[in-house]
Design a protein around this motif. Structure first.
Motif, PDB file in Angstrom:
ATOM      1  N   LYS A 485      21.932  39.563  15.583  1.00  0.00           N
ATOM      2  CA  LYS A 485      22.809  39.983  16.676  1.00  0.00           C
ATOM      3  C   LYS A 485      22.012  40.737  17.740  1.00  0.00           C
ATOM      4  O   LYS A 485      22.243  40.569  18.945  1.00  0.00           O
ATOM      5  N   PHE A 486      21.086  41.565  17.299  1.00  0.00           N
ATOM      6  CA  PHE A 486      20.278  42.309  18.269  1.00  0.00           C
ATOM      7  C   PHE A 486      19.412  41.364  19.089  1.00  0.00           C
ATOM      8  O   PHE A 486      19.207  41.569  20.292  1.00  0.00           O
ATOM      9  N   ALA A 487      18.894  40.305  18.453  1.00  0.00           N
ATOM     10  CA  ALA A 487      18.056  39.325  19.163  1.00  0.00           C
ATOM     11  C   ALA A 487      18.830  38.676  20.302  1.00  0.00           C
ATOM     12  O   ALA A 487      18.263  38.348  21.352  1.00  0.00           O
ATOM     13  N   ALA A 488      20.142  38.476  20.100  1.00  0.00           N
ATOM     14  CA  ALA A 488      20.969  37.857  21.140  1.00  0.00           C
ATOM     15  C   ALA A 488      21.329  38.840  22.249  1.00  0.00           C
ATOM     16  O   ALA A 488      21.576  38.438  23.386  1.00  0.00           O
ATOM     17  N   ILE A 489      21.325  40.126  21.927  1.00  0.00           N
ATOM     18  CA  ILE A 489      21.724  41.143  22.914  1.00  0.00           C
ATOM     19  C   ILE A 489      20.555  41.580  23.781  1.00  0.00           C
ATOM     20  O   ILE A 489      20.681  41.706  25.000  1.00  0.00           O
ATOM     21  N   CYS A 490      19.406  41.809  23.148  1.00  0.00           N
ATOM     22  CA  CYS A 490      18.267  42.398  23.854  1.00  0.00           C
ATOM     23  C   CYS A 490      17.206  41.343  24.162  1.00  0.00           C
ATOM     24  O   CYS A 490      16.522  40.867  23.247  1.00  0.00           O
ATOM     25  N   PRO A 491      17.025  40.975  25.426  1.00  0.00           N
ATOM     26  CA  PRO A 491      16.041  39.942  25.780  1.00  0.00           C
ATOM     27  C   PRO A 491      14.593  40.409  25.641  1.00  0.00           C
ATOM     28  O   PRO A 491      13.681  39.591  25.706  1.00  0.00           O
ATOM     29  N   TYR A 492      14.388  41.703  25.439  1.00  0.00           N
ATOM     30  CA  TYR A 492      13.028  42.234  25.286  1.00  0.00           C
ATOM     31  C   TYR A 492      12.626  42.356  23.821  1.00  0.00           C
ATOM     32  O   TYR A 492      11.490  42.711  23.515  1.00  0.00           O
ATOM     33  N   ALA A 493      13.543  42.063  22.910  1.00  0.00           N
ATOM     34  CA  ALA A 493      13.285  42.254  21.481  1.00  0.00           C
ATOM     35  C   ALA A 493      12.330  41.202  20.938  1.00  0.00           C
ATOM     36  O   ALA A 493      12.390  40.038  21.311  1.00  0.00           O
ATOM     37  N   SER A 494      11.464  41.635  20.059  1.00  0.00           N
ATOM     38  CA  SER A 494      10.655  40.704  19.266  1.00  0.00           C
ATOM     39  C   SER A 494      11.171  40.742  17.830  1.00  0.00           C
ATOM     40  O   SER A 494      11.581  39.734  17.292  1.00  0.00           O
ATOM     41  N   GLN A 495      11.176  41.931  17.224  1.00  0.00           N
ATOM     42  CA  GLN A 495      11.698  42.083  15.860  1.00  0.00           C
ATOM     43  C   GLN A 495      12.605  43.313  15.782  1.00  0.00           C
ATOM     44  O   GLN A 495      12.363  44.312  16.452  1.00  0.00           O
ATOM     45  N   PHE A 496      13.618  43.202  14.940  1.00  0.00           N
ATOM     46  CA  PHE A 496      14.550  44.301  14.722  1.00  0.00           C
ATOM     47  C   PHE A 496      14.852  44.283  13.224  1.00  0.00           C
ATOM     48  O   PHE A 496      15.501  43.370  12.723  1.00  0.00           O
ATOM     49  N   LEU A 497      14.334  45.264  12.490  1.00  0.00           N
ATOM     50  CA  LEU A 497      14.444  45.265  11.030  1.00  0.00           C
ATOM     51  C   LEU A 497      15.276  46.448  10.560  1.00  0.00           C
ATOM     52  O   LEU A 497      15.005  47.599  10.905  1.00  0.00           O
ATOM     53  N   VAL A 498      16.292  46.127   9.749  1.00  0.00           N
ATOM     54  CA  VAL A 498      17.278  47.113   9.311  1.00  0.00           C
ATOM     55  C   VAL A 498      17.000  47.541   7.869  1.00  0.00           C
ATOM     56  O   VAL A 498      16.717  46.710   6.995  1.00  0.00           O
ATOM     57  N   GLU A 539      11.499  55.593  29.718  1.00  0.00           N
ATOM     58  CA  GLU A 539      12.252  54.488  30.318  1.00  0.00           C
ATOM     59  C   GLU A 539      12.501  53.364  29.303  1.00  0.00           C
ATOM     60  O   GLU A 539      13.602  52.814  29.224  1.00  0.00           O
ATOM     61  N   ALA A 540      11.478  53.027  28.515  1.00  0.00           N
ATOM     62  CA  ALA A 540      11.639  51.969  27.512  1.00  0.00           C
ATOM     63  C   ALA A 540      12.613  52.406  26.425  1.00  0.00           C
ATOM     64  O   ALA A 540      13.453  51.624  25.968  1.00  0.00           O
ATOM     65  N   ARG A 541      12.516  53.645  26.000  1.00  0.00           N
ATOM     66  CA  ARG A 541      13.426  54.141  24.962  1.00  0.00           C
ATOM     67  C   ARG A 541      14.871  54.140  25.469  1.00  0.00           C
ATOM     68  O   ARG A 541      15.794  53.823  24.728  1.00  0.00           O
ATOM     69  N   ALA A 542      15.062  54.503  26.724  1.00  0.00           N
ATOM     70  CA  ALA A 542      16.416  54.491  27.288  1.00  0.00           C
ATOM     71  C   ALA A 542      16.951  53.065  27.360  1.00  0.00           C
ATOM     72  O   ALA A 542      18.137  52.812  27.080  1.00  0.00           O
ATOM     73  N   MET A 543      16.076  52.123  27.711  1.00  0.00           N
ATOM     74  CA  MET A 543      16.483  50.714  27.782  1.00  0.00           C
ATOM     75  C   MET A 543      16.903  50.215  26.401  1.00  0.00           C
ATOM     76  O   MET A 543      17.972  49.621  26.234  1.00  0.00           O
ATOM     77  N   VAL A 544      16.095  50.509  25.384  1.00  0.00           N
ATOM     78  CA  VAL A 544      16.407  50.063  24.019  1.00  0.00           C
ATOM     79  C   VAL A 544      17.659  50.754  23.502  1.00  0.00           C
ATOM     80  O   VAL A 544      18.507  50.137  22.842  1.00  0.00           O
ATOM     81  N   ALA A 545      17.805  52.038  23.807  1.00  0.00           N
ATOM     82  CA  ALA A 545      18.984  52.779  23.349  1.00  0.00           C
ATOM     83  C   ALA A 545      20.268  52.132  23.852  1.00  0.00           C
ATOM     84  O   ALA A 545      21.275  52.059  23.118  1.00  0.00           O
ATOM     85  N   GLY A 546      20.237  51.644  25.077  1.00  0.00           N
ATOM     86  CA  GLY A 546      21.418  50.975  25.622  1.00  0.00           C
ATOM     87  C   GLY A 546      21.783  49.729  24.833  1.00  0.00           C
ATOM     88  O   GLY A 546      22.960  49.471  24.556  1.00  0.00           O
ATOM     89  N   TYR A 547      20.766  48.964  24.436  1.00  0.00           N
ATOM     90  CA  TYR A 547      21.026  47.752  23.662  1.00  0.00           C
ATOM     91  C   TYR A 547      21.477  48.078  22.235  1.00  0.00           C
ATOM     92  O   TYR A 547      22.316  47.378  21.657  1.00  0.00           O
ATOM     93  N   VAL A 548      20.934  49.140  21.641  1.00  0.00           N
ATOM     94  CA  VAL A 548      21.376  49.548  20.300  1.00  0.00           C
ATOM     95  C   VAL A 548      22.842  49.991  20.346  1.00  0.00           C
ATOM     96  O   VAL A 548      23.633  49.662  19.453  1.00  0.00           O
ATOM     97  N   ASP A 549      23.216  50.719  21.398  1.00  0.00           N
ATOM     98  CA  ASP A 549      24.620  51.129  21.546  1.00  0.00           C
ATOM     99  C   ASP A 549      25.521  49.905  21.663  1.00  0.00           C
ATOM    100  O   ASP A 549      26.621  49.868  21.088  1.00  0.00           O
TER     101      ASP A 549
END
Length: 602
Positions: A485-498, A539-549
């Motif tokens: 789901k994160f891969a579909a939301i965040c176009p800058y994502a490479s990997q997201f491991l839970v 700036e990058a952390r704020a961008m990622v935080a928005g996608y995590v929210d």
């Protein structure tokens, strides 16, 4: 669909290949890079070379079921070597070119390889280091490496040995092929074992021939198709595409350089291609970020186009008529937007086949809205790669399709997916206890995957049983579902491991795509900064935080990601954190970042 074809299978891969050559000798079989362009060979020309090399192997003393290794990237010579092993009655043992020297030596020793095809000096160096521990290895044949004319010879030299052998035994290829039994060992593919040592999966001729025939009988591929093949041939997914080619007769443009996939698509203009989900995620993210950079009216048209495309696709899936105004609008957007997306992949793709990991449903539907169909399939090395796949006429997003004709899928205890059919492995090489544990008492293969079957027989995979975890609050979490789901939301994502097993909340480790972040940096006043500098920036952390929210807003409360961190490097095959087929080695990532994960809970 009836499975009568199973009773009429070619007896082995060698006969399957020889029959393909006899049926379409003058049609194109393969293209491969040469200089600035591509060289092309027919089935007859391929056969001439395969026969020489197979006879060369026989001259070296290769006998029925004796193992012959291939340590090389995906290239035309890999195909020639593999088909030569099949026609000599041997058994191909695959070695990823990224495998370290110790594991390479272990695989060659455990399989008792008699001959090895080694791509270049890098692969040869691994053998020199461990030659004393490989008494069975009598000869190394190199594609591009340095030969000594004795223990190491060139591919041409092997062909010359074959020429001399054929002069004395002109019918040896046909007689050797005819003697190979369907249940004879064809391939040993080594996968990571629980002990840390790779374990060899014993795959029979019957399984490979069946896989190709099961694709052919579905009428989804023909002699008119053109495949772009880049997947590692040491992986079962790559090998099954070769089996499908022998059965269906289409041509294949072969180039294993991952960084050339998009360029090769535009140049070769394939009609289909097999790929891992990461390829589609990366393309999706790249297109999204490029469009965002355009901004203004173009970005608005882009998003309106996909809104329209998704609506039209939904109506068609439901069997409903598309209203004329919507149809006209869709045609306009197809010309302005969708055609350009398709052109990135050459403009002729009828469908992609996605396998080796889960594909996010939203990404699949997004591509479909642009007129690019992605058929998700499912399988594992232990069942010769293909167990189920969607069909262009009956594609269900979010599922991996129905079982291949002539094979079976059922759901066992704990919702484990179980398989039975001609494609199931003989067992693990020299590991009788692990072989026994891989099957149920009534003979079904245990996949280790959790899944379900709907009323139409379509299989849905919800994750690896060993990856599912329970929080300390008693709630089960399927990490792969959240990750896709994160891969579909965040176009800058490479990997997201839970992660979060036996903990009171879920956490995540994130890596960002270096190429996408380089573009992002230029748009945010940070051009020229390194990847590690970018991901540490506010700036990058704020961008990622928005996608995590945004992700958390669509999850159950117990699934939401409470803490996360961006790693200072992307995962890679070289680091050992990705497999050559781009699957994440979750346990390796967890071990490498154990302190960071623990710190989330302090």
């Amino acid at each position: 669909m009836t499975a009568d074809f199973v009773d009429r299978l070619d007896p082995n891969v060698a006969v399957q290949f020889l029959n393909r050559v006899a049926q379409t000798p003058d049609l194109e079989a393969f293209r491969y890079p040469r200089g600035e362009g591509w060289a092309s060979v027919t089935w007859r020309q391929t056969s001439d070379e395969v026969r020489r090399l197979a006879a060369g192997l026989l001259a070296l003393g290769v006998e029925q079921e004796q193992r012959v290794g291939i340590a090389s990237n995906t290239r035309y010579e890999w195909i020639l070597a593999d088909l030569a092993v099949m026609c000599a009655g041997g058994a191909t043992t695959t070695v990823y070119p990224t495998t370290n020297a110790g594991d390479t030596a272990y695989i060659l020793g455990d399989s008792q390889c008699r001959v090895l095809f080694a791509e270049d000096d890098e692969q040869l160096a691994k053998i020199v280091e461990h030659r004393g521990s490989l008494p069975e290895l009598v000869k190394v044949v190199t594609f591009d490496g340095t030969a000594d004319g004795d223990s190491v010879i060139t591919l041409d030299a092997l062909g010359e040995l074959g020429d001399a052998y054929l002069a004395e035994h002109p019918d040896v290829i046909e007689t050797t092929a005819a003697a190979i039994k369907p249940d004879q060992l064809a391939t040993l593919i080594y996968t990571s074992g629980t002990t840390g040592k790779p374990k060899g999966v014993r795959l029979r001729h019957r399984g490979w021939v069946y896989e190709g025939a099961a694709i052919k009988v579905q009428d989804i591929l023909s002699e008119q198709d053109l495949q772009l093949l880049w997947l590692p041939m040491a992986h079962a997914f790559g090998k099954v595409l070769l089996s499908s080619q022998l059965a269906c007769g289409f041509a294949t443009a072969i180039d294993g350089r991952v960084d050339k996939i998009v360029d090769n698509c535009a140049e070769v203009k394939p009609t289909f291609m097999g790929a891992a989900p990461r390829i589609f995620e990366k393309a999706y993210g790249r297109i999204q970020t490029m469009q965002a950079a355009e901004g203004g009216a173009k970005e608005k048209i882009f998003h309106k186009a996909f809104e329209t495309g998704l609506r039209v696709a939904e109506l068609r899936r439901e069997g409903k008529a598309v209203p004329l105004p919507l149809k006209v609008k869709h045609a306009l957007f197809d010309k302005l937007v969708f055609s350009k997306v398709r052109d990135r992949f050459g403009g002729r793709v009828r469908f992609f086949i996605s396998g080796s990991a889960a594909l996010n449903r939203e990404i699949a539907q997004w591509f479909n809205a642009a007129g690019i169909l992605i058929l998700e399939g499912y399988g594992m090395t232990e069942n010769t790669a293909g167990a189920a796949v969607n069909h262009p006429d009956t594609n269900k997003f979010g599922t991996v399709g129905r079982a291949l004709p002539g094979a079976e899928v059922r759901i066992g205890e704990n919702d484990e997916v179980l398989l039975r059919g001609p494609h199931v492995m003989e067992g693990y090489h020299n590991l009788p206890e692990e072989t026994a544990a891989a099957f149920t008492e009534d003979g079904w293969l245990r996949t280790g995957d959790k899944g379900s079957l709907d009323e139409d027989g379509f299989l849905t995979i919800t994750g690896r049983l060993k990856d599912l975890f329970k929080t300390s609050g008693g709630k089960y979490v399927a990490p792969t579902s959240i990750e896709s789901k994160f891969a579909a939301i965040c176009p800058y994502a490479s990997q997201f491991l839970v992660f979060g097993a036996e903990r009171n909340f879920v956490v995540a480790l994130i890596t960002l795509d270096p190429d996408a972040m380089a573009s992002w940096a230029g748009e945010n006043g940070m051009a020229g900064k390194s990847y590690s500098e970018l991901v540490r920036s506010d700036e990058a952390r704020a961008m990622v935080a928005g996608y995590v929210d945004q992700l958390n807003a669509g999850l159950n409360r117990w699934e939401t990601v409470k803490k996360w961190e961006i790693l200072d490097h992307d995962l890679s095959i070289e680091s050992g954190e990705l497999t050559p087929s781009m699957k994440v080695k979750r346990n390796v990532v967890a071990t490498n970042n154990a302190d960071l994960i623990a710190a989330f809970y302090q």
